[in-house]
Design a protein around this motif. Sequence first.
Motif, PDB file in Angstrom:
ATOM      1  N   LYS A   1       1.392  -0.833  -0.354  1.00  0.00           N
ATOM      2  CA  LYS A   1       0.198   0.043   0.180  1.00  0.00           C
ATOM      3  C   LYS A   1       0.858   1.296  -0.368  1.00  0.00           C
ATOM      4  CE  LYS A   1      -4.219  -2.199   1.720  1.00  0.00           C
ATOM      5  NZ  LYS A   1      -5.207  -2.528   2.231  1.00  0.00           N
ATOM      6  N   PHE A   2       2.051   0.792   0.447  1.00  0.00           N
ATOM      7  CA  PHE A   2       3.341   2.541   0.546  1.00  0.00           C
ATOM      8  C   PHE A   2       4.460   1.834   0.344  1.00  0.00           C
ATOM      9  CE2 PHE A   2      -0.261   2.931   3.692  1.00  0.00           C
ATOM     10  CZ  PHE A   2      -0.398   4.073   3.491  1.00  0.00           C
ATOM     11  N   CYS A   3       5.050   2.726  -0.782  1.00  0.00           N
ATOM     12  CA  CYS A   3       6.339   2.615  -0.811  1.00  0.00           C
ATOM     13  C   CYS A   3       6.996   2.040   0.168  1.00  0.00           C
ATOM     14  CB  CYS A   3       6.962   3.349  -1.911  1.00  0.00           C
ATOM     15  SG  CYS A   3       8.799   3.508  -1.981  1.00  0.00           S
ATOM     16  N   SER A   4       7.967   1.076  -0.385  1.00  0.00           N
ATOM     17  CA  SER A   4       9.184   1.031   1.127  1.00  0.00           C
ATOM     18  C   SER A   4       9.960   1.729   1.899  1.00  0.00           C
ATOM     19  CB  SER A   4       9.303  -0.244   1.488  1.00  0.00           C
ATOM     20  OG  SER A   4      10.921  -0.911   0.062  1.00  0.00           O
ATOM     21  N   ARG A   5      10.940   2.637  -0.176  1.00  0.00           N
ATOM     22  CA  ARG A   5      11.487   3.400   0.301  1.00  0.00           C
ATOM     23  C   ARG A   5      11.370   5.290   0.486  1.00  0.00           C
ATOM     24  NH1 ARG A   5      15.514   4.172  -4.979  1.00  0.00           N
ATOM     25  NH2 ARG A   5      15.834   2.509  -4.115  1.00  0.00           N
ATOM     26  N   CYS A   6       9.990   5.638   0.078  1.00  0.00           N
ATOM     27  CA  CYS A   6      10.221   6.847  -0.036  1.00  0.00           C
ATOM     28  C   CYS A   6       8.787   7.007   0.794  1.00  0.00           C
ATOM     29  CB  CYS A   6       9.939   7.722  -1.214  1.00  0.00           C
ATOM     30  SG  CYS A   6       8.118   7.137  -2.097  1.00  0.00           S
ATOM     31  N   GLY A   7       7.662   5.642   0.863  1.00  0.00           N
ATOM     32  CA  GLY A   7       6.079   5.861   2.089  1.00  0.00           C
ATOM     33  C   GLY A   7       5.298   6.936   0.518  1.00  0.00           C
ATOM     34  N   THR A   8       5.369   6.865  -0.341  1.00  0.00           N
ATOM     35  CA  THR A   8       4.190   7.468  -1.364  1.00  0.00           C
ATOM     36  C   THR A   8       2.591   5.418  -1.464  1.00  0.00           C
ATOM     37  OG1 THR A   8       6.144   8.409  -2.177  1.00  0.00           O
ATOM     38  CG2 THR A   8       3.759   7.972  -3.365  1.00  0.00           C
ATOM     39  N   PRO A   9       1.696   6.477  -1.105  1.00  0.00           N
ATOM     40  CA  PRO A   9       0.984   5.748  -1.542  1.00  0.00           C
ATOM     41  C   PRO A   9       0.793   4.845  -2.804  1.00  0.00           C
ATOM     42  CG  PRO A   9       0.512   7.630  -0.412  1.00  0.00           C
ATOM     43  CD  PRO A   9       1.066   8.035  -0.798  1.00  0.00           C
ATOM     44  N   ILE A  10       0.908   3.771  -3.204  1.00  0.00           N
ATOM     45  CA  ILE A  10       1.001   3.001  -3.930  1.00  0.00           C
ATOM     46  C   ILE A  10      -0.694   3.007  -4.403  1.00  0.00           C
ATOM     47  CG2 ILE A  10       1.650   0.797  -4.853  1.00  0.00           C
ATOM     48  CD1 ILE A  10       3.782   2.413  -3.750  1.00  0.00           C
ATOM     49  N   THR A  11      -1.198   3.360  -5.972  1.00  0.00           N
ATOM     50  CA  THR A  11      -1.821   2.444  -6.323  1.00  0.00           C
ATOM     51  C   THR A  11      -2.402   2.224  -7.273  1.00  0.00           C
ATOM     52  OG1 THR A  11      -2.129   5.335  -8.145  1.00  0.00           O
ATOM     53  CG2 THR A  11      -2.866   5.308  -5.648  1.00  0.00           C
TER      54      THR A  11
END
Length: 194
Positions: free
Chosen positions: A15-25
């Motif tokens: 649900k979130f990027c492990s590197r930058c924390g951006t929500p994944i769609t």
Amino acid sequence: MKCSNCQNEVNDNDKFCSRCGTPITLLSETASDFPYPAPLPPEQNISTNGRTNNNQMPTQISSIFKGRMNRWRYFISGILLSIIYRTYESAILSQIENYYASIFVNLLFLIIFYLLCVYITTLRLHDMDKSGWWALPFYVFLIFIVIAIIYPENPIILSLFVILCIYSVFFKLFLLFKKGTKGPNRFGLDPLKK
């Protein structure tokens, strides 16, 4: 799949990027290649039966005629448009002496005036969860006024004119007195609850 922000590889179920924390769609990797616009937010995309209506494709014209107008705002808008028209007719049009200039100004004003009429009528119909196309016979009536003036003795045109006059009276009464749908509909949120 890649993160739309940092291009880091992410799993499909993240649900979130492990590197930058951006929500994944799901559309993040193909957003630029996706041929259709993203669906409308749920509050703008709800039909009267409560189910989402994902088959709507917004266009420029439909974005102009979006939203709803309750009965009171429709009534006040109609009064204001009538005042504007009467003011224009008595104060501005009577002051223009050049024949061609008066035709040009009159045509320009009438185009703007009728576009405003179409706009408020469409928004009023949207409040009842009806398409703006329901107003088409009313605007045909406006064209028939011009035709009836040009051909005043043609019985077919006069009979159609009378039928459309009756329709327009009932249509305007319908717009003025019919309650809008309660809660959100496919054209937007309830204007009484804003």
